[in-house]
Design a protein around this motif. Structure first.
Motif, PDB file in Angstrom:
ATOM      1  N   GLU A  83     123.679  39.038  65.985  1.00 45.21           N
ATOM      2  CA  GLU A  83     122.718  38.001  66.369  1.00 45.21           C
ATOM      3  C   GLU A  83     122.375  38.190  67.849  1.00 45.21           C
ATOM      4  N   THR A  85     121.999  35.661  70.459  1.00 46.66           N
ATOM      5  CA  THR A  85     122.371  34.691  71.496  1.00 46.66           C
ATOM      6  C   THR A  85     123.458  35.225  72.437  1.00 46.66           C
ATOM      7  N   ARG A 114     124.445  42.776  59.910  1.00 45.42           N
ATOM      8  CA  ARG A 114     125.535  42.015  59.281  1.00 45.42           C
ATOM      9  C   ARG A 114     125.823  42.645  57.926  1.00 45.42           C
ATOM     10  N   GLU A 116     126.301  42.001  54.797  1.00 41.55           N
ATOM     11  CA  GLU A 116     126.182  40.878  53.869  1.00 41.55           C
ATOM     12  C   GLU A 116     125.831  41.391  52.485  1.00 41.55           C
ATOM     13  N   PHE A 123     119.545  40.783  54.405  1.00 46.46           N
ATOM     14  CA  PHE A 123     119.668  42.231  54.586  1.00 46.46           C
ATOM     15  C   PHE A 123     120.829  42.551  55.521  1.00 46.46           C
ATOM     16  N   GLN A 128     115.168  39.572  64.283  1.00 46.58           N
ATOM     17  CA  GLN A 128     115.050  38.159  64.674  1.00 46.58           C
ATOM     18  C   GLN A 128     114.101  38.007  65.857  1.00 46.58           C
ATOM     19  N   GLU A 132     116.071  31.224  73.903  1.00 43.82           N
ATOM     20  CA  GLU A 132     117.253  30.561  74.479  1.00 43.82           C
ATOM     21  C   GLU A 132     116.837  29.821  75.750  1.00 43.82           C
ATOM     22  N   ARG A 259     126.060  25.100  60.493  1.00 40.73           N
ATOM     23  CA  ARG A 259     125.737  26.420  61.024  1.00 40.73           C
ATOM     24  C   ARG A 259     126.915  27.381  60.861  1.00 40.73           C
ATOM     25  N   TYR A 263     129.535  28.496  68.146  1.00 38.24           N
ATOM     26  CA  TYR A 263     129.250  28.021  69.499  1.00 38.24           C
ATOM     27  C   TYR A 263     128.461  26.713  69.590  1.00 38.24           C
ATOM     28  N   TYR A 264     128.038  26.162  68.462  1.00 38.84           N
ATOM     29  CA  TYR A 264     127.149  24.999  68.540  1.00 38.84           C
ATOM     30  C   TYR A 264     127.842  23.703  68.927  1.00 38.84           C
ATOM     31  N   ALA A 281     117.075  29.683  54.974  1.00 34.56           N
ATOM     32  CA  ALA A 281     116.527  29.286  56.276  1.00 34.56           C
ATOM     33  C   ALA A 281     115.633  30.405  56.810  1.00 34.56           C
ATOM     34  N   ILE A 282     114.471  30.010  57.320  1.00 32.16           N
ATOM     35  CA  ILE A 282     113.614  31.017  57.949  1.00 32.16           C
ATOM     36  C   ILE A 282     113.844  31.021  59.458  1.00 32.16           C
ATOM     37  N   GLY A 304     118.930  26.973  71.635  1.00 34.31           N
ATOM     38  CA  GLY A 304     117.928  27.949  71.211  1.00 34.31           C
ATOM     39  C   GLY A 304     117.863  28.056  69.716  1.00 34.31           C
ATOM     40  N   GLY A 308     114.152  34.724  61.278  1.00 31.43           N
ATOM     41  CA  GLY A 308     114.218  36.051  60.662  1.00 31.43           C
ATOM     42  C   GLY A 308     112.810  36.560  60.389  1.00 31.43           C
TER      43      GLY A 308
HETATM   44  P1  HAM Z   1     121.475  32.447  62.183  1.00 28.55           P
HETATM   45  O1  HAM Z   1     121.279  31.197  61.411  1.00 28.55           O
HETATM   46  O2  HAM Z   1     122.682  33.245  61.880  1.00 28.55           O
HETATM   47  O3  HAM Z   1     121.451  32.036  63.724  1.00 28.55           O
HETATM   48  O4  HAM Z   1     120.218  33.380  62.012  1.00 28.55           O
HETATM   49  C1  HAM Z   1     118.938  32.926  62.366  1.00 28.55           C
HETATM   50  C2  HAM Z   1     117.927  33.376  61.321  1.00 28.55           C
HETATM   51  O5  HAM Z   1     118.001  34.809  61.152  1.00 28.55           O
HETATM   52  C3  HAM Z   1     118.169  32.831  59.930  1.00 28.55           C
HETATM   53  O6  HAM Z   1     117.598  31.557  59.791  1.00 28.55           O
HETATM   54  C4  HAM Z   1     117.429  33.856  59.082  1.00 28.55           C
HETATM   55  O7  HAM Z   1     116.033  33.594  59.075  1.00 28.55           O
HETATM   56  C5  HAM Z   1     117.672  35.146  59.824  1.00 28.55           C
HETATM   57  N1  HAM Z   1     118.796  35.884  59.219  1.00 28.55           N
HETATM   58  C6  HAM Z   1     120.123  35.687  59.407  1.00 28.55           C
HETATM   59  N2  HAM Z   1     120.848  36.556  58.676  1.00 28.55           N
HETATM   60  C7  HAM Z   1     119.959  37.327  58.009  1.00 28.55           C
HETATM   61  C8  HAM Z   1     120.069  38.419  57.091  1.00 28.55           C
HETATM   62  N3  HAM Z   1     121.241  38.899  56.746  1.00 28.55           N
HETATM   63  N4  HAM Z   1     118.932  38.973  56.597  1.00 28.55           N
HETATM   64  C9  HAM Z   1     117.717  38.497  56.978  1.00 28.55           C
HETATM   65  N5  HAM Z   1     117.548  37.484  57.844  1.00 28.55           N
HETATM   66  C10 HAM Z   1     118.641  36.895  58.356  1.00 28.55           C
HETATM   67  C11 HAM Z   1     121.566  32.917  64.738  1.00 28.55           C
HETATM   68  O8  HAM Z   1     121.543  34.124  64.606  1.00 28.55           O
HETATM   69  C12 HAM Z   1     121.610  32.252  66.086  1.00 28.55           C
HETATM   70  N6  HAM Z   1     121.804  33.292  67.109  1.00 28.55           N
HETATM   71  C13 HAM Z   1     120.365  31.442  66.348  1.00 28.55           C
HETATM   72  C14 HAM Z   1     120.375  30.781  67.665  1.00 28.55           C
HETATM   73  C15 HAM Z   1     119.777  31.178  68.802  1.00 28.55           C
HETATM   74  N7  HAM Z   1     121.028  29.676  67.948  1.00 28.55           N
HETATM   75  C16 HAM Z   1     120.846  29.368  69.233  1.00 28.55           C
HETATM   76  N8  HAM Z   1     120.095  30.302  69.762  1.00 28.55           N
END
Ligand code: HAM
Length: 425
Positions: A83, A85, A114, A116, A123, A128, A132, A259, A263-264, A281-282, A304, A308
């Motif tokens: 990610e 952040t 990731r 996954e 994916f 992303q 922030e 979440r 860290y939240y 979630a988008i 922040g 995706g």
């Molecule tokens: P997250 O919810 O893990 O948050 O990911 C944010 C977005 O990335 C998800 O809502 C989704 O749209 C997309 N996403 C996550 N994993 C995948 C995946 N495996 N394949 C496709 N899309 C994916 C974060 O990453 C935090 N860093 C967000 C954040 C920023 N919070 C505070 N600042």
């Protein structure tokens, strides 16, 4: 599986024919962030593994099960970022960005990794768009970040989504909630997965995020964090809701959002797809007031989100939204012999220097094949050079769409003369 001709599971090639989709999404997201005063930041695709353990959290699925971690040739453990952040926080501390005017507002486009389970919209390599904010404490900053995400999504034309918000409290009110969760899950301990049994002691809130079915079935009756917020957190959350109400932004309160990252603090939110067949979630994010300090900086609040990009494009396609069209070739200059081929080669260089997409033959093809190619790449104009044209210093510029023809001098400042015609016709 053919290891040489198949991309690894969970990854995909972004092909030239789809680039206009990526450019559309990146342009709208970037422009939206800049309208809010955000500056772009680019950080390394890999970081020291420890950074993610500290920020994302040791007991999260991301750290425990999904990271691409390896030891480099120098014996250091590094991880492909799961990610954006953590890297943005690390870079802001390291480069002194947090000593400048506050709030600091950043945005980024990052490729993330990731491990996954491959499924619709999920994916192993994905992209992303993230934002922030640092040093903004008022509930108005939460509302501003949510509005920014909302404007980026709707700026793309996406309408099939809903916004859900929650508050997950602060280190002051959370212990009481964690104890309530522990008490609740203790009575079901035998049925929990191995990871959750361990989480029960170390970080019970992670139980709410477990994807294993035998653990998920206890979710509906689990205690809800909103019932445990301290006065300060409740007031902050009320302030966020008031600001969103004032902006007439519709949202639902979902006390179950915790979440998947550790860290939240306080506000968390998710923009959820409502297109048939995909309810993920988008875009998601929230506040993380302890993170900068946890990573080694001075106490600085932050918040922040990240969206995706694959998911945004998927929803746009499902809604049959328009992407900015791909650029088409402006002019093809064909030639009938070696001498005119060289002249065509020089003319297209002149046009390219002033910004046109100009093409000529570089494959040694005959005139018919050249014109067929011009047609295939959708050239707006064409011109044929041969002995006559070279002698007279004039050639005919043809509009390929309506057949209109115009004579143009090919000597002197060709680019200046042709430019006005290519734009005018
Ligand atoms: P997250 O919810 O893990 O948050 O990911 C944010 C977005 O990335 C998800 O809502 C989704 O749209 C997309 N996403 C996550 N994993 C995948 C995946 N495996 N394949 C496709 N899309 C994916 C974060 O990453 C935090 N860093 C967000 C954040 C920023 N919070 C505070 N600042």
């Amino acid at each position: 599986m053919d290891l040489l001709t198949q991309a690894p599971k969970g990854t995909s090639d972004k092909l030239p024919a789809d680039m206009n989709k990526w450019h559309t999404v990146e342009r709208v997201c970037g422009e939206t962030a800049e309208a809010y005063g955000c500056k772009e930041i680019r950080t390394p695709v890999f970081e020291h593994t420890e950074l993610f353990h500290r920020s994302v959290g040791d007991t999260t699925d991301v750290v425990q099960k999904e990271m691409y971690t390896f030891t480099d040739n120098g014996g250091r453990s590094v991880t492909l970022r799961p990610e954006g952040t953590a890297g943005a926080v690390r870079a802001s501390i390291e480069n002194g960005l947090l000593n400048g005017p506050m709030p600091l507002k950043l945005y980024y486009f990052v490729r993330c990794y990731r491990y996954e389970k491959n499924q619709k919209g999920r994916f192993r390599e994905f992209n992303q768009f993230g934002v922030e904010y640092f040093g903004a404490r008022s509930p108005l900053s939460d509302a501003e970040v949510i509005m920014l995400a909302h404007n980026a999504i709707t700026g793309l034309g996406i309408s099939q989504f809903k916004l859900e918000i929650n508050s997950i409290g602060c280190p002051k009110c959370r212990p009481k909630y964690q104890q309530a969760l522990k008490d609740y899950y203790k009575s079901h301990e035998d049925e929990l997965c191995g990871t959750c049994k361990e989480r029960l002691e170390r970080n019970p809130m992670r139980l709410l995020d477990c994807k294993v079915e035998s653990c998920r079935k206890f979710l509906p009756d689990a205690p809800v964090i909103l019932d445990y917020l301290c006065d300060e957190c409740r007031e902050h959350f009320d302030g966020v809701k008031t600001a969103l109400d004032d902006m007439k932004l519709s949202y639902e309160i979902n006390g179950r959002i915790v979440r998947g990252l550790d860290y939240y603090t306080n506000t968390v939110f998710e923009f959820i797809s409502t297109i048939p067949g995909f309810s993920g979630a988008i875009c998601a994010g929230g506040r993380y007031d302890g993170l900068v300090e946890q990573v080694g900086g001075n106490p600085t609040c932050g918040l922040g989100f990240a969206a995706g990009l694959e998911r945004l494009i998927m929803i746009m396609e499902a809604q049959k939204l328009e992407f900015a069209p791909a650029k088409e070739c402006d002019i093809y200059i064909a030639s009938t012999d070696e001498k005119s081929a060289l002249k065509a080669f020089s003319l297209v260089q002149q046009l390219r220097l002033v910004g046109f997409w100009a093409e000529c033959d570089i494959s040694g093809r005959g005139l018919r094949a050249q014109m067929k190619y011009a047609d295939k790449i959708g050239a707006s104009f064409s011109m044929v050079l041969g002995e006559t044209e070279l002698e007279s210093g004039k050639a005919v510029l043809k509009n390929m769409k309506d057949g209109e023809k115009l004579e143009v001098s090919i000597d002197g400042d060709f680019a200046a003369k042709a430019s006005s015609l290519l734009i005018k016709i």
